[in-house]
Design an enzyme around this catalytic site. Structure first.
Site, PDB file in Angstrom:
ATOM      1  N   GLY A 278      90.880  21.969  42.228  1.00 32.10           N
ATOM      2  CA  GLY A 278      90.681  21.045  42.748  1.00 32.10           C
ATOM      3  C   GLY A 278      90.486  21.890  43.752  1.00 32.10           C
TER       4      GLY A 278
ATOM      5  N   ASP B 121     100.274  16.812  48.600  1.00 34.42           N
ATOM      6  CA  ASP B 121     101.576  15.539  48.553  1.00 34.42           C
ATOM      7  C   ASP B 121     102.951  16.093  47.902  1.00 34.42           C
ATOM      8  OD1 ASP B 121     101.291  16.532  45.876  1.00 34.42           O
ATOM      9  OD2 ASP B 121      99.802  15.241  45.326  1.00 34.42           O
TER      10      ASP B 121
ATOM     11  N   LYS C  79      98.314  13.853  51.579  1.00 34.14           N
ATOM     12  CA  LYS C  79      99.339  12.188  51.182  1.00 34.14           C
ATOM     13  C   LYS C  79     100.373  12.428  51.661  1.00 34.14           C
ATOM     14  CE  LYS C  79      98.086  11.116  46.699  1.00 34.14           C
ATOM     15  NZ  LYS C  79      98.300  11.384  45.907  1.00 34.14           N
TER      16      LYS C  79
ATOM     17  N   ASP D  18      91.197  15.522  40.807  1.00 32.85           N
ATOM     18  CA  ASP D  18      91.075  14.538  39.626  1.00 32.85           C
ATOM     19  C   ASP D  18      91.761  14.072  37.806  1.00 32.85           C
ATOM     20  OD1 ASP D  18      92.293  16.524  36.440  1.00 32.85           O
ATOM     21  OD2 ASP D  18      92.541  17.285  38.605  1.00 32.85           O
TER      22      ASP D  18
END
Length: 178
Positions: free
Chosen positions: A45, A103, A131, A160
Site C-alpha cells: 500500500g 486504522d 482513519k 485496495d
C-alpha cells in the site's frame, strides 16, 4: 462476488499533492540534522506515498520496504505476518516508517517496536491517511499525518480491496453490495 462501487472521493489528486508537500516539509524540518535517514515503506500500500514523499524530500535518503500482512479482504486477522523482510541494517539509524493508512494501529505499533528492537536510534511514523477517531487509538501516534479521513472502507492511492483500485491517483470510499 460482491458488486463494487466507488461512492465518493475523499481526497482528490490536488489534495494529495498538497499533503505530500506539507508532510515532506515537516519531515525535512524534524530530520534536518539527520544524515541519510532510512525510509521504510509498508508494502504494498505505501508504494505511491513512498515515491511521492521521496521526490518531495529533495535530499538523500535510503529506501527499503517490508511486506507484512494483517488483512484478508476487508477484515483484520489480528496478527502480523512478515512476507518480505528488510535488507537494510537499522542499527543506530533514524527510520521513517511510511504507510498509506492507520486504522487499528496494529501493524504500525508492531513495526515500530520491531525496528527499535533491531537497534534503530529513532523511529518515526508517517501515514498518508488516518482513519482513527483519536490521536493515540490503537496504541500508536503517527509523527506525520497527511490527512484525517472517514472511518470507511477506502481505496486508491495504494489502498485496495482484494488488489482492486490500488492504483487510483485519489482516495475514494468503496461500497460493496451482494
Amino acid at each position: 462476488m460482491s458488486e463494487m462501487r466507488l461512492a465518493r472521493t475523499v481526497l482528490s489528486v490536488d489534495e494529495i499533492n498538497q499533503m505530500v508537500t506539507r508532510v515532506a516539509d515537516e519531515i525535512n524540518e524534524v530530520l534536518v540534522d539527520v544524515e541519510r535517514p532510512v525510509f521504510i515503506g509498508v508494502m504494498k500500500g505505501a508504494y505511491m506515498w513512498m515515491a511521492d514523499l521521496m521526490r518531495a524530500m529533495n535530499r538523500e535518503i535510503e529506501l527499503d520496504y517490508i511486506d507484512v500482512s494483517s488483512y484478508v479482504g476487508d477484515q483484520s486477522t489480528g496478527h502480523i505476518t512478515i512476507q518480505r523482510d528488510l535488507k537494510v541494517d537499522l542499527s543506530d539509524r533514524t527510520v521513517v516508517i511510511l504507510d498509506e493508512v492507520v486504522d487499528s494501529g496494529l501493524t504500525l505499533r508492531y513495526l515500530k517496536a520491531d525496528f527499535e528492537a533491531r537497534g534503530a536510534k529513532k523511529v518515526y511514523v508517517a501515514v498518508a491517511t488516518d482513519k482513527r477517531h483519536s490521536a493515540s487509538a490503537g496504541g500508536i501516534t503517527p509523527d506525520f499525518i497527511g490527512a484525517h479521513v472517514p472511518d470507511e472502507f477506502l481505496v486508491g492511492y495504494g489502498m485496495d480491496y482484494n488488489e482492486y483500485y490500488r492504483g487510483l491517483p485519489y482516495v475514494a470510499v468503496l461500497e460493496l453490495s451482494e
